[in-house]
Design a protein around this motif. Structure first.
Motif, PDB file in Angstrom:
ATOM      1  N   ARG A   1       0.822  -1.208   0.000  1.00  0.00           N
ATOM      2  CA  ARG A   1       0.000   0.000   0.000  1.00  0.00           C
ATOM      3  C   ARG A   1       0.861   1.267   0.000  1.00  0.00           C
ATOM      4  O   ARG A   1       0.529   2.248  -0.672  1.00  0.00           O
ATOM      5  N   GLU A   2       1.954   1.243   0.746  1.00  0.00           N
ATOM      6  CA  GLU A   2       2.795   2.433   0.838  1.00  0.00           C
ATOM      7  C   GLU A   2       3.326   2.824  -0.536  1.00  0.00           C
ATOM      8  O   GLU A   2       3.336   4.006  -0.903  1.00  0.00           O
ATOM      9  N   LYS A   3       3.773   1.840  -1.312  1.00  0.00           N
ATOM     10  CA  LYS A   3       4.270   2.116  -2.656  1.00  0.00           C
ATOM     11  C   LYS A   3       3.156   2.645  -3.546  1.00  0.00           C
ATOM     12  O   LYS A   3       3.336   3.612  -4.304  1.00  0.00           O
ATOM     13  N   LEU A   4       1.985   2.033  -3.449  1.00  0.00           N
ATOM     14  CA  LEU A   4       0.850   2.448  -4.266  1.00  0.00           C
ATOM     15  C   LEU A   4       0.413   3.871  -3.914  1.00  0.00           C
ATOM     16  O   LEU A   4       0.056   4.657  -4.789  1.00  0.00           O
ATOM     17  N   ALA A   5       0.458   4.198  -2.619  1.00  0.00           N
ATOM     18  CA  ALA A   5       0.031   5.526  -2.165  1.00  0.00           C
ATOM     19  C   ALA A   5       0.974   6.624  -2.651  1.00  0.00           C
ATOM     20  O   ALA A   5       0.589   7.793  -2.679  1.00  0.00           O
ATOM     21  N   SER A   6       2.181   6.253  -3.037  1.00  0.00           N
ATOM     22  CA  SER A   6       3.151   7.256  -3.490  1.00  0.00           C
ATOM     23  C   SER A   6       2.916   7.676  -4.936  1.00  0.00           C
ATOM     24  O   SER A   6       3.512   8.655  -5.408  1.00  0.00           O
ATOM     25  N   LEU A   7       2.054   6.969  -5.649  1.00  0.00           N
ATOM     26  CA  LEU A   7       1.801   7.260  -7.062  1.00  0.00           C
ATOM     27  C   LEU A   7       0.668   8.282  -7.198  1.00  0.00           C
ATOM     28  O   LEU A   7      -0.319   8.209  -6.465  1.00  0.00           O
ATOM     29  N   PRO A   8       0.756   9.223  -8.130  1.00  0.00           N
ATOM     30  CA  PRO A   8      -0.293  10.241  -8.314  1.00  0.00           C
ATOM     31  C   PRO A   8      -1.471   9.699  -9.110  1.00  0.00           C
ATOM     32  O   PRO A   8      -1.796  10.170 -10.210  1.00  0.00           O
ATOM     33  N   LEU A   9      -2.173   8.712  -8.545  1.00  0.00           N
ATOM     34  CA  LEU A   9      -3.154   7.955  -9.320  1.00  0.00           C
ATOM     35  C   LEU A   9      -4.434   8.727  -9.608  1.00  0.00           C
ATOM     36  O   LEU A   9      -5.128   8.413 -10.579  1.00  0.00           O
ATOM     37  N   LEU A  10      -4.777   9.728  -8.801  1.00  0.00           N
ATOM     38  CA  LEU A  10      -6.010  10.468  -9.071  1.00  0.00           C
ATOM     39  C   LEU A  10      -5.993  11.081 -10.467  1.00  0.00           C
ATOM     40  O   LEU A  10      -7.026  11.124 -11.155  1.00  0.00           O
ATOM     41  N   THR A  11      -4.840  11.548 -10.893  1.00  0.00           N
ATOM     42  CA  THR A  11      -4.736  12.098 -12.241  1.00  0.00           C
ATOM     43  C   THR A  11      -4.198  11.062 -13.227  1.00  0.00           C
ATOM     44  O   THR A  11      -4.650  10.990 -14.375  1.00  0.00           O
ATOM     45  N   LEU A  12      -3.255  10.244 -12.772  1.00  0.00           N
ATOM     46  CA  LEU A  12      -2.604   9.285 -13.662  1.00  0.00           C
ATOM     47  C   LEU A  12      -3.587   8.251 -14.218  1.00  0.00           C
ATOM     48  O   LEU A  12      -3.516   7.878 -15.400  1.00  0.00           O
ATOM     49  N   ALA A  13      -4.521   7.787 -13.377  1.00  0.00           N
ATOM     50  CA  ALA A  13      -5.427   6.710 -13.786  1.00  0.00           C
ATOM     51  C   ALA A  13      -6.723   7.211 -14.410  1.00  0.00           C
ATOM     52  O   ALA A  13      -7.508   6.405 -14.915  1.00  0.00           O
ATOM     53  N   ALA A  14      -6.956   8.521 -14.416  1.00  0.00           N
ATOM     54  CA  ALA A  14      -8.244   9.048 -14.887  1.00  0.00           C
ATOM     55  C   ALA A  14      -8.562   8.651 -16.334  1.00  0.00           C
ATOM     56  O   ALA A  14      -9.696   8.229 -16.618  1.00  0.00           O
ATOM     57  N   PRO A  15      -7.637   8.766 -17.285  1.00  0.00           N
ATOM     58  CA  PRO A  15      -7.978   8.360 -18.660  1.00  0.00           C
ATOM     59  C   PRO A  15      -8.364   6.881 -18.752  1.00  0.00           C
ATOM     60  O   PRO A  15      -9.287   6.522 -19.498  1.00  0.00           O
ATOM     61  N   ALA A  16      -7.666   6.025 -18.018  1.00  0.00           N
ATOM     62  CA  ALA A  16      -7.976   4.594 -18.055  1.00  0.00           C
ATOM     63  C   ALA A  16      -9.324   4.296 -17.406  1.00  0.00           C
ATOM     64  O   ALA A  16     -10.072   3.426 -17.874  1.00  0.00           O
ATOM     65  N   ILE A  17      -9.653   4.998 -16.324  1.00  0.00           N
ATOM     66  CA  ILE A  17     -10.941   4.796 -15.668  1.00  0.00           C
ATOM     67  C   ILE A  17     -12.074   5.262 -16.583  1.00  0.00           C
ATOM     68  O   ILE A  17     -13.130   4.622 -16.675  1.00  0.00           O
ATOM     69  N   ARG A  18     -11.861   6.365 -17.278  1.00  0.00           N
ATOM     70  CA  ARG A  18     -12.856   6.837 -18.252  1.00  0.00           C
ATOM     71  C   ARG A  18     -13.083   5.771 -19.326  1.00  0.00           C
ATOM     72  O   ARG A  18     -14.225   5.447 -19.681  1.00  0.00           O
ATOM     73  N   ASP A  19     -11.990   5.214 -19.844  1.00  0.00           N
ATOM     74  CA  ASP A  19     -12.106   4.173 -20.867  1.00  0.00           C
ATOM     75  C   ASP A  19     -12.758   2.913 -20.306  1.00  0.00           C
ATOM     76  O   ASP A  19     -13.413   2.169 -21.052  1.00  0.00           O
ATOM     77  N   ALA A  20     -12.601   2.678 -18.997  1.00  0.00           N
ATOM     78  CA  ALA A  20     -13.214   1.495 -18.375  1.00  0.00           C
ATOM     79  C   ALA A  20     -14.731   1.522 -18.495  1.00  0.00           C
ATOM     80  O   ALA A  20     -15.373   0.483 -18.663  1.00  0.00           O
ATOM     81  N   TYR A  21     -15.327   2.718 -18.386  1.00  0.00           N
ATOM     82  CA  TYR A  21     -16.772   2.850 -18.605  1.00  0.00           C
ATOM     83  C   TYR A  21     -17.130   2.547 -20.058  1.00  0.00           C
ATOM     84  O   TYR A  21     -18.113   1.857 -20.354  1.00  0.00           O
ATOM     85  N   ILE A  22     -16.332   3.082 -20.974  1.00  0.00           N
ATOM     86  CA  ILE A  22     -16.628   2.927 -22.396  1.00  0.00           C
ATOM     87  C   ILE A  22     -16.484   1.469 -22.827  1.00  0.00           C
ATOM     88  O   ILE A  22     -17.252   0.967 -23.659  1.00  0.00           O
ATOM     89  N   ALA A  23     -15.514   0.755 -22.245  1.00  0.00           N
ATOM     90  CA  ALA A  23     -15.282  -0.648 -22.607  1.00  0.00           C
ATOM     91  C   ALA A  23     -16.507  -1.515 -22.365  1.00  0.00           C
ATOM     92  O   ALA A  23     -16.715  -2.523 -23.061  1.00  0.00           O
ATOM     93  N   VAL A  24     -17.331  -1.118 -21.389  1.00  0.00           N
ATOM     94  CA  VAL A  24     -18.557  -1.872 -21.090  1.00  0.00           C
ATOM     95  C   VAL A  24     -19.562  -1.748 -22.226  1.00  0.00           C
ATOM     96  O   VAL A  24     -20.348  -2.663 -22.485  1.00  0.00           O
TER      97      VAL A  24
END
Length: 325
Positions: free
Chosen positions: A6-29
């Motif tokens: 978790r500590e390593k994962l928490a160090s990543l800026p995922l709120l912005t980094l993962a946003a395009p992939a999360i958006r595409d996750a909706y579209i993939a459905v």
């Protein structure tokens, strides 16, 4: 096998980094790329707790993901987080385990927060500035962080909770952000003054009444993700001009819309897939007077998306044999 804590994962800026992939996750459905078996749900009766197992695959991805997520809703009274769990990333080429993301619920919390913010921004009025947050837990805080990180406008937040102490804790936790955050214990007042509302509680009875919601309001309902949970009264869901879902079969079975569906007030034909809106295949909000509601139960493509983002950022996505460097 690689284990990422978790500590390593928490160090990543995922709120912005993962946003395009999360958006595409909706579209993939909605475009046929997603393979999503039904969610496995385990209630822990008498413990105010539950566990979900979600898994799936996006066509063309190098991995598929199995996610275990638990919610123990009395944990905050013990000084513990309410969510926990892990994700297992498995090679779609060989079946080997690529990595265990021992996130203890962090990635689920983050992908939920990002997904909620994406839905809210896609469906709110163009002049939205005032956002009401219903709840004081982890997800309430992440929804605020995600909206602040991803929105292109200055927002004013109002946070509702039954306990002034819990609301104060939310504001203290977000003190690192340059945000306008107001506190209230008056839920009706929050609803009447907000352009958009995000609900984040595990409530088992309706909290928000239809007559509190003005035309033009958007609501993103996050809390009802299991049988028996409900944050909005049925009259409000039936009254809304447009209803949006991450996955209709989940939302009508155990999401916010399930109570209205069981009452016969709505059916699958009333629900619009959020992915279709994000891809431009269908319309979202019709006018500034529409009441819109998005029911988000969480979909496995989001777990795949954030796990893939993590592995890519750490340079591990190409390691399909699952061996230690």
């Amino acid at each position: 096998m690689i284990v990422i804590d978790r500590e390593k994962l928490a160090s990543l800026p995922l709120l912005t980094l993962a946003a395009p992939a999360i958006r595409d996750a909706y579209i993939a459905v909605t475009d046929g790329r997603a393979n999503l078996p039904p969610v496995s749900y385990l209630p822990l009766n008498g413990r105010n707790a539950d566990c979900h197992i979600k898994y799936g695959y996006i066509e063309g991805d190098p991995i598929f993901v199995v996610k275990i997520a638990s919610g123990f809703y009395d944990n905050p009274t013990r000084g513990l987080p309410s969510s926990n769990g892990m994700m297992v990333a498995i090679s779609a080429e060989t079946g080997d385990v690529v990595a265990v993301l021992d996130d203890k619920g962090l990635l689920t919390d983050l992908r939920t927060g990002i997904g909620g913010a994406i839905a809210t921004m896609a469906l709110w009025r163009s002049d939205t500035r005032s956002v009401g947050i219903v709840g004081t837990g982890t997800q309430a805080r992440i929804q605020i962080r995600a909206l602040a990180a991803l929105s292109d406008r200055k927002l004013h937040f109002t946070v509702w909770g039954r306990s002034p102490e819990k609301i104060a804790a939310v504001r203290a936790d977000l003190a690192d952000l340059d945000l306008s955050i107001e506190a209230t214990t008056d839920l009706e007042a929050l609803c009447r003054q907000s352009d958009a509302i995000v609900t984040t509680t595990p409530s088992k009875e309706p909290l928000i009444r239809s007559d509190w919601i003005a035309p033009g309001t958007h609501i993103t309902a996050m809390g009802a993700d299991a049988p028996g949970k409900q944050e909005l009264d049925i009259a409000l869901v039936a009254r809304a001009d447009r209803l949006f879902v991450d996955l209709s079969e989940q939302c009508l079975d155990h999401g916010e819309f399930s109570a209205a569906a069981r009452a016969g007030s709505i059916g699958e034909g009333h629900c619009v897939a959020l992915g279709a809106v994000l891809s431009g295949a269908t319309q979202g909000r019709g006018s500034d007077q529409d009441i819109t509601i998005a029911d988000l139960t969480g979909i496995a493509t989001q777990d795949i998306a954030i796990a893939r983002t993590v592995l890519d950022e750490l340079g591990l996505l190409g390691r399909m044999e699952g061996t230690t460097p």
